[in-house]
Design an enzyme around this catalytic site. Structure first.
Site, mmCIF file in Angstrom:
data_model
loop_
_atom_site.group_PDB
_atom_site.id
_atom_site.type_symbol
_atom_site.label_atom_id
_atom_site.label_comp_id
_atom_site.label_asym_id
_atom_site.label_seq_id
_atom_site.Cartn_x
_atom_site.Cartn_y
_atom_site.Cartn_z
ATOM 1 N N LYS A 66 5.367 3.569 17.080
ATOM 2 C CA LYS A 66 5.357 2.491 16.087
ATOM 3 C C LYS A 66 6.601 2.606 15.221
ATOM 4 O O LYS A 66 6.873 3.670 14.655
ATOM 5 C CB LYS A 66 4.105 2.568 15.214
ATOM 6 N N ASN A 76 5.025 6.024 3.429
ATOM 7 C CA ASN A 76 4.205 6.630 2.384
ATOM 8 C C ASN A 76 3.949 8.122 2.542
ATOM 9 O O ASN A 76 3.205 8.705 1.758
ATOM 10 C CB ASN A 76 2.868 5.883 2.290
ATOM 11 N N THR A 77 4.519 8.739 3.563
ATOM 12 C CA THR A 77 4.482 10.190 3.720
ATOM 13 C C THR A 77 5.911 10.698 3.611
ATOM 14 O O THR A 77 6.764 10.303 4.407
ATOM 15 C CB THR A 77 3.874 10.598 5.076
ATOM 16 N N ASN A 102 0.828 -1.195 0.000
ATOM 17 C CA ASN A 102 0.000 0.000 0.000
ATOM 18 C C ASN A 102 0.868 1.252 0.000
ATOM 19 O O ASN A 102 1.953 1.273 0.565
ATOM 20 C CB ASN A 102 -0.955 -0.004 1.207
ATOM 21 N N SER A 130 5.673 5.134 8.794
ATOM 22 C CA SER A 130 5.067 4.814 7.502
ATOM 23 C C SER A 130 6.007 5.247 6.377
ATOM 24 O O SER A 130 6.574 6.344 6.425
ATOM 25 C CB SER A 130 3.726 5.531 7.340
ATOM 26 N N ASN A 169 5.808 -1.608 11.517
ATOM 27 C CA ASN A 169 5.068 -1.055 10.393
ATOM 28 C C ASN A 169 5.378 -1.876 9.133
ATOM 29 O O ASN A 169 6.011 -2.936 9.213
ATOM 30 C CB ASN A 169 5.450 0.424 10.198
ATOM 31 N N PHE A 175 -1.838 8.040 4.384
ATOM 32 C CA PHE A 175 -2.622 8.606 5.492
ATOM 33 C C PHE A 175 -3.886 9.294 4.993
ATOM 34 O O PHE A 175 -4.219 10.417 5.407
ATOM 35 C CB PHE A 175 -1.803 9.605 6.311
#
Length: 349
Positions: A223, A184-185, A117, A182, A252, A121
């Site tokens: 996390k 993805n940011t 993915n 994460s 994560n 967010f």
């Protein structure tokens, strides 16, 4: 299994084989179910497992929780306990509402038992989640809230972003998960660096104490990514201990592509974080490292690649107190929650 053979194929037929559409329709159905008490009670009789444990000073009906990312906006909160979960983590939520990254951004690797993915967010924002919790009430199990940095917020203003979400959601959370891991940011994982994390945790600790008043502050967990070196992880743990972090969530998603079945190699080239079975061994390894490095001083929630009770048990043996499901649940349904929770209940801990 019934879910694998009938339910999941039917969901994909109806949704045109798009994993995100399947996800949204599932959450929508569960949100409607959350308002039907007799149906929730009936489901609970089928799936619920009683194996109470105290962790972070909280009482959990069993050790198996729903990981962040499944119900970002808390739309189906009362359905998850009926499906057997002993706790629920919503989010990751950010200060500002945001649509997330461009679609497509969610990819299923069925043969690998994995998902990639790059959602970014996508969520309605901290204030919207707070309003929903005020209107619908908390679920009858502990509620965790994962908070992260808004994409539009510069990295040097990240602290205030986290503080805003902490304040907005403080009346509702039983614990907070600080998501600095994460992939993805853009730039987010830089907040795992020693100095940046120290500043963030110091401010959040002060804010939490102010909001708690005379009460005990709500536990704050961090996390972490599975991609950190042992040296970087050791530094992160030192910061966490120095700033009174209540625990860690490990791990994560990963940027690694090891373990992907060869027929799905092309899908594996998609950008984003990989979750699922390829992450199992590394997540257990990180949990064990955290436990050993801190002498067991930091409580751990283990997450990553749990597809059966045996994998969950390895998490607990490595030092975790609770576990979370995401990809396994998404791919194999609520029967997995029941099997894992009852498998753990049958073991002495």
């Amino acid at each position: 299994m019934l879910f694998d053979k009938i339910v999941r194929p039917a969901l994909y037929r109806v949704s045109g084989s798009d994993p995100e559409t399947v996800h949204e329709r599932t959450i929508g159905s569960l949100a409607r179910l959350s308002r039907v008490s007799p149906a929730l009670a009936a489901l609970g009789r089928v799936y619920r497992t009683d194996d109470p444990v105290t962790f972070l000073g909280l009482r959990f009906p069993n050790r198996v929780g729903l990981a962040a990312g499944m119900d970002k906006n808390g739309r189906a909160l009362h359905a998850w306990p009926a499906l057997g979960f002993g706790f629920v983590e919503v989010g990751t939520v950010t200060r500002h509402p945001q649509p997330g990254n461009d679609k497509p951004r969610l990819f299923t690797l069925a043969q690998t038992d994995a998902v990639i993915n790059r959602m970014g967010f996508n969520n309605e924002g901290a204030e919207a989640l707070a309003a929903r919790l005020a209107a619908t009430g908390k679920p009858p199990v502990p509620l965790g809230v994962s908070i992260g940095k808004s994409k539009v917020t510069p990295l040097d203003e990240a602290v205030e972003d986290y503080r805003f979400s902490l304040r907005a959601l403080y009346p509702y959370a039983d614990y907070f998960a600080i998501n600095v891991s994460s992939p993805n940011t853009p730039g987010l994982r830089a907040l795992q660096d020693k100095s940046a994390l120290a500043e963030l945790l110091a401010e959040l600790r002060e804010t939490s104490a102010e909001l708690a008043g005379d009460a005990k502050p709500t536990p704050v967990l961090v996390k972490v990514a599975p991609d950190l070196t042992d040296e970087a992880l050791a530094e992160l743990l030192e910061v966490c201990l120095d700033h009174g972090v209540a625990g860690l969530i490990a791990t994560n998603t990963t940027l690694s592509r090891e373990g992907i079945a060869p027929p799905e190699a092309a899908v594996g080239e998609q950008a984003g974080g990989l979750s699922g079975r390829p992450l199992t061994a590394r997540s257990v390894e990180v949990v064990r490292f955290v436990h050993d490095e801190t002498g067991g001083k930091l409580p751990i929630i283990g997450v990553g690649g749990i597809f059966d009770a045996g994998a969950a048990a390895r998490m607990l043996d490595a030092g975790a107190g609770l576990v979370q499901l995401y990809t396994g649940f998404a791919l194999h349904g609520p029967g997995l929650v029941k099997r894992v929770a009852r498998g753990l209940a049958a073991r002495p801990y």
